[in-house]
Scaffold this motif. Sequence first.
Motif, PDB file in Angstrom:
ATOM      1  N   ARG A  88       0.839  -1.200   0.000  1.00 36.10           N
ATOM      2  CA  ARG A  88       0.000   0.000   0.000  1.00 36.10           C
ATOM      3  C   ARG A  88       0.873   1.249   0.000  1.00 36.10           C
ATOM      4  N   GLN A  89       0.285   2.362  -0.309  1.00 45.67           N
ATOM      5  CA  GLN A  89       1.066   3.579  -0.422  1.00 45.67           C
ATOM      6  C   GLN A  89       1.426   4.160   0.950  1.00 45.67           C
ATOM      7  N   ALA A 137      11.031  -6.486   4.025  1.00 47.92           N
ATOM      8  CA  ALA A 137       9.839  -6.409   3.166  1.00 47.92           C
ATOM      9  C   ALA A 137       9.782  -7.560   2.163  1.00 47.92           C
ATOM     10  N   ILE A 138      10.956  -7.970   1.641  1.00 51.32           N
ATOM     11  CA  ILE A 138      10.880  -9.051   0.650  1.00 51.32           C
ATOM     12  C   ILE A 138      11.085 -10.414   1.302  1.00 51.32           C
ATOM     13  N   PHE A 194       1.817  -5.622   6.134  1.00 47.54           N
ATOM     14  CA  PHE A 194       1.568  -4.433   5.329  1.00 47.54           C
ATOM     15  C   PHE A 194       2.889  -3.901   4.799  1.00 47.54           C
ATOM     16  N   LEU A 195       2.977  -3.739   3.482  1.00 45.99           N
ATOM     17  CA  LEU A 195       4.199  -3.189   2.888  1.00 45.99           C
ATOM     18  C   LEU A 195       3.900  -1.762   2.482  1.00 45.99           C
ATOM     19  N   VAL A 196       4.427  -0.829   3.241  1.00 48.89           N
ATOM     20  CA  VAL A 196       4.064   0.575   3.057  1.00 48.89           C
ATOM     21  C   VAL A 196       5.147   1.261   2.221  1.00 48.89           C
ATOM     22  N   ARG A 197       4.801   1.612   0.995  1.00 44.48           N
ATOM     23  CA  ARG A 197       5.798   2.200   0.082  1.00 44.48           C
ATOM     24  C   ARG A 197       6.431   3.469   0.645  1.00 44.48           C
TER      25      ARG A 197
END
Length: 355
Positions: free
Chosen positions: A24-25, A126-127, A155-158
Amino acid sequence: MGWSFQEFLKDLFFLKGSLVWQIRQSFPKLPPSSVVIYDRILGRKNFFQKWVASYPSHAVRGGESLKSIDAFPQNIRKILKLTQDLEKPILVGVGGGSVGDFVGFCASVLRRGCPLIHIPSTWLSAIDSAHGGKTALNVDAKNQIGTFKKPLKVFLVRELLESQPERRAAEALGELLKMALLDGGGWFEKVRNALPEASSSFLLSRFLREAIQGKYRIIEKDYLEISGGRRVLNLGHTLGHVLEVSHSLPHGVAVYMGLWMSVEWSLQKKFLSQREYKKVRSFFQTRIFQKSFKEVQKRKLSPRKFLFLLGKDKKRVKGQKIDFVFLKGIGRPYRYAVSFLSLLKECQRQGWVKE
Ligand SMILES: NC(=O)c1ccc[n+]([C@@H]2O[C@H](COP(=O)([O-])OP(=O)(O)OC[C@H]3O[C@@H](n4cnc5c(N)ncnc54)[C@H](O)[C@@H]3O)[C@@H](O)[C@H]2O)c1
Ligand SMILES: [Zn+2]
């Protein structure tokens, strides 16, 4: 507007076994009773400060010392205090792999297990480390105890990931390349084509989704590491772990070198054809790692130190053997038990260890 579970689940990626992750952003709204444990380095970022202010939270110092068993009593006491009045606390870890391993461990023992949410803040977490449910603490040596704890959400927050310095992305690149080699498919070619020109952060950002999907494809088959299928994720990690300790390299950089060693050995053993080898070789001609590569090969290890560090590897099988991951082709890992002595000889042949 109140919190709704349906709202929360919207847009999430469901995978077999209900593992869930979402790119997500910006930061998500957390469910009630969430308690945030975060790396204090993030406190410097305004957007993070604003978000975390809405929740009960505890700042920790990220890094290996957080995973030390000696630091555990003091940290868990703080978490117990923060959660004591909550009927059903949810622990949310925001940070790199060290915070994820620590908070994951806490979530598996707090009230005999409470829900866990990961919000990784480094590319490596994250990865890789935020997915797959492994937690760990260090007891004298690294990752000596741990649990399997499936996070409820990742949640991966860009906004958070892209605020990292470029150096952090270079540190995670080894894990991205590992996943591309293991998973194969169309995205291997795309990474290969992008490598000569792209920055590490571009590569991480661009192939984040593919790398995570690749990891889930592997762990779904052997979540608890019973059949051994999950062990292919150890590609590049045998020499990688040795170099990480001996040369104080970041994990992902050490893994990158371990990958190269494994590819060369796969060719030598004729597991890998010349044709496939040529395709893979271009992965290792990126300028990103040239300097550390040369430095490590200049400071060769003594056979004694190499064998000592190898002895600490958790992927040891009976006696003086180790479960080693070779490549038979792109997307075709192959596990095979090798003796310490043959591994030593190969590392000498390749120039990592002194004769
Ligand atoms: N559980 C697993 O499956 C698994 C898999 C791989 C690695 N790991 C573990 O993960 C750890 C390594 O992960 P890591 O590299 O993320 O380490 P880390 O958590 O130690 O973070 C590295 C450094 O980056 C800083 N940092 C964190 N977020 C930042 C941000 N957004 N901007 C700037 N700096 C930031 C931290 O304070 C720390 O100094 C190791 O302990 C390793 O054992 C676990
Ligand atoms: Zn790794």
